[in-house]
Design a protein around this motif. Sequence first.
Motif, PDB file in Angstrom:
ATOM      1  N   ARG A 155     -12.292 -19.371 -15.885  1.00 33.16           N
ATOM      2  CA  ARG A 155     -13.628 -18.864 -15.585  1.00 33.16           C
ATOM      3  C   ARG A 155     -13.935 -18.963 -14.098  1.00 33.16           C
ATOM      4  NH1 ARG A 155     -15.020 -21.502 -20.554  1.00 33.16           N
ATOM      5  NH2 ARG A 155     -15.709 -23.346 -19.393  1.00 33.16           N
ATOM      6  N   SER A 156     -13.511 -20.058 -13.478  1.00 36.26           N
ATOM      7  CA  SER A 156     -13.733 -20.216 -12.044  1.00 36.26           C
ATOM      8  C   SER A 156     -12.956 -19.172 -11.254  1.00 36.26           C
ATOM      9  CB  SER A 156     -13.321 -21.623 -11.611  1.00 36.26           C
ATOM     10  OG  SER A 156     -13.468 -21.787 -10.222  1.00 36.26           O
ATOM     11  N   ALA A 157     -11.689 -18.911 -11.669  1.00 36.83           N
ATOM     12  CA  ALA A 157     -10.878 -17.911 -10.972  1.00 36.83           C
ATOM     13  C   ALA A 157     -11.471 -16.516 -11.138  1.00 36.83           C
ATOM     14  CB  ALA A 157      -9.443 -17.949 -11.496  1.00 36.83           C
ATOM     15  N   GLU A 158     -11.951 -16.190 -12.355  1.00 37.31           N
ATOM     16  CA  GLU A 158     -12.554 -14.876 -12.585  1.00 37.31           C
ATOM     17  C   GLU A 158     -13.829 -14.711 -11.768  1.00 37.31           C
ATOM     18  OE1 GLU A 158     -13.098 -14.707 -16.756  1.00 37.31           O
ATOM     19  OE2 GLU A 158     -11.042 -14.018 -17.183  1.00 37.31           O
ATOM     20  N   SER A 159     -14.612 -15.788 -11.673  1.00 37.06           N
ATOM     21  CA  SER A 159     -15.833 -15.723 -10.872  1.00 37.06           C
ATOM     22  C   SER A 159     -15.506 -15.481  -9.405  1.00 37.06           C
ATOM     23  CB  SER A 159     -16.626 -17.020 -11.038  1.00 37.06           C
ATOM     24  OG  SER A 159     -17.767 -17.019 -10.214  1.00 37.06           O
ATOM     25  N   ARG A 161     -12.781 -14.066  -8.242  1.00 34.23           N
ATOM     26  CA  ARG A 161     -12.232 -12.713  -8.101  1.00 34.23           C
ATOM     27  C   ARG A 161     -13.345 -11.672  -8.091  1.00 34.23           C
ATOM     28  NH1 ARG A 161      -8.681 -10.156 -12.822  1.00 34.23           N
ATOM     29  NH2 ARG A 161     -10.780 -10.145 -13.708  1.00 34.23           N
ATOM     30  N   SER A 162     -14.339 -11.850  -8.970  1.00 32.77           N
ATOM     31  CA  SER A 162     -15.459 -10.905  -9.005  1.00 32.77           C
ATOM     32  C   SER A 162     -16.226 -10.921  -7.694  1.00 32.77           C
ATOM     33  CB  SER A 162     -16.394 -11.256 -10.166  1.00 32.77           C
ATOM     34  OG  SER A 162     -15.714 -11.175 -11.399  1.00 32.77           O
ATOM     35  N   LYS A 163     -16.414 -12.100  -7.129  1.00 35.75           N
ATOM     36  CA  LYS A 163     -17.130 -12.207  -5.857  1.00 35.75           C
ATOM     37  C   LYS A 163     -16.360 -11.507  -4.743  1.00 35.75           C
ATOM     38  CE  LYS A 163     -19.241 -15.602  -2.763  1.00 35.75           C
ATOM     39  NZ  LYS A 163     -18.659 -15.004  -1.569  1.00 35.75           N
ATOM     40  N   VAL A 164     -15.029 -11.744  -4.717  1.00 33.13           N
ATOM     41  CA  VAL A 164     -14.212 -11.089  -3.694  1.00 33.13           C
ATOM     42  C   VAL A 164     -14.246  -9.576  -3.867  1.00 33.13           C
ATOM     43  CG1 VAL A 164     -11.848 -10.800  -2.865  1.00 33.13           C
ATOM     44  CG2 VAL A 164     -12.718 -13.083  -3.364  1.00 33.13           C
ATOM     45  N   PHE A 165     -14.213  -9.102  -5.119  1.00 29.30           N
ATOM     46  CA  PHE A 165     -14.238  -7.665  -5.387  1.00 29.30           C
ATOM     47  C   PHE A 165     -15.562  -7.051  -4.935  1.00 29.30           C
ATOM     48  CE2 PHE A 165     -14.973  -4.050  -8.279  1.00 29.30           C
ATOM     49  CZ  PHE A 165     -13.858  -3.276  -7.954  1.00 29.30           C
ATOM     50  N   ARG A 166     -16.672  -7.757  -5.202  1.00 27.51           N
ATOM     51  CA  ARG A 166     -17.981  -7.244  -4.769  1.00 27.51           C
ATOM     52  C   ARG A 166     -18.074  -7.201  -3.247  1.00 27.51           C
ATOM     53  NH1 ARG A 166     -19.797 -10.656  -8.940  1.00 27.51           N
ATOM     54  NH2 ARG A 166     -20.379 -12.241  -7.389  1.00 27.51           N
ATOM     55  N   ASP A 167     -17.571  -8.265  -2.601  1.00 26.09           N
ATOM     56  CA  ASP A 167     -17.593  -8.279  -1.134  1.00 26.09           C
ATOM     57  C   ASP A 167     -16.754  -7.138  -0.573  1.00 26.09           C
ATOM     58  OD1 ASP A 167     -19.176 -10.483  -1.302  1.00 26.09           O
ATOM     59  OD2 ASP A 167     -17.569 -11.933  -0.914  1.00 26.09           O
ATOM     60  N   ALA A 168     -15.593  -6.875  -1.197  1.00 27.20           N
ATOM     61  CA  ALA A 168     -14.732  -5.790  -0.720  1.00 27.20           C
ATOM     62  C   ALA A 168     -15.409  -4.437  -0.907  1.00 27.20           C
ATOM     63  CB  ALA A 168     -13.396  -5.824  -1.466  1.00 27.20           C
ATOM     64  N   GLN A 169     -16.114  -4.243  -2.030  1.00 27.89           N
ATOM     65  CA  GLN A 169     -16.820  -2.986  -2.260  1.00 27.89           C
ATOM     66  C   GLN A 169     -17.923  -2.776  -1.229  1.00 27.89           C
ATOM     67  OE1 GLN A 169     -18.034  -3.239  -6.398  1.00 27.89           O
ATOM     68  NE2 GLN A 169     -16.512  -1.680  -6.958  1.00 27.89           N
ATOM     69  N   GLU A 170     -18.650  -3.855  -0.914  1.00 31.10           N
ATOM     70  CA  GLU A 170     -19.712  -3.737   0.081  1.00 31.10           C
ATOM     71  C   GLU A 170     -19.145  -3.366   1.446  1.00 31.10           C
ATOM     72  OE1 GLU A 170     -21.780  -7.388   0.015  1.00 31.10           O
ATOM     73  OE2 GLU A 170     -22.672  -7.085  -1.975  1.00 31.10           O
TER      74      GLU A 170
END
Length: 220
Positions: A155-159, A161-170
């Motif tokens: 769960r920590s790794a998925e969280s 990864r999601s944060k990194v993905f959102r930052d990359a999209q921004e």
Amino acid sequence: MGRGKIEIKRIENTTNRQVTFSKRRAGIIKKAKELTVLCDAHVSLILFSSTHKFFEYCSPTTNTKKMIDRYQQVTGTNLWDTHYESMQKEFNKLKEKNERLRKSMRQRVGDDLDELNHSELCGLEQNLSEALKKIRLALDSKIKRQIDTYKKKIRSAESNRSKVFRDAQELNCTFEESEEDYESMLVMRNGNPQLFPIRVQPTHPNLHERGFGYHDLRLG
């Protein structure tokens, strides 16, 4: 008037008993020293209080071991043999107990079973079954804790990864929005062509109108 006669019996009060012991201990040691000096006697005195504190006095011309050896010689007794016999008996008991434990351990792994009768074999089987249940419960508990730990890590790794993905999209959206304000230019550096983005504002004059071509730009 003389002092009244004191009845000799155990003192029930703990504090009074300790005070009396301290006073009389000092008195008896004083008497032992006087016997040593006045009569040239060899005196050895060993005391243990009710609280297991140890006190002793021995004449300066001898020591406790010599006094005990002399006592054994005069009385014809051997204190060490008696002590040795007691230790030997205790050792034999421990040796037998150790052998029984070793045999029990061998039987628990399936060895030396011929010596057991039907009732003993049934008892051993029941003990092993109960031990197996406890082992399985402990194993299940350990596996459950490990699974919970791995789930938390996932769960920590998925969280993350999601944060990194959102930052990359921004970051990607920001770049796409400002990409229209940039033009690329080819520059020769050390004989190798390199592409550089150049931001061109509407108020800037056109580089072509000033007579600069792409082939005229060089990096120093």
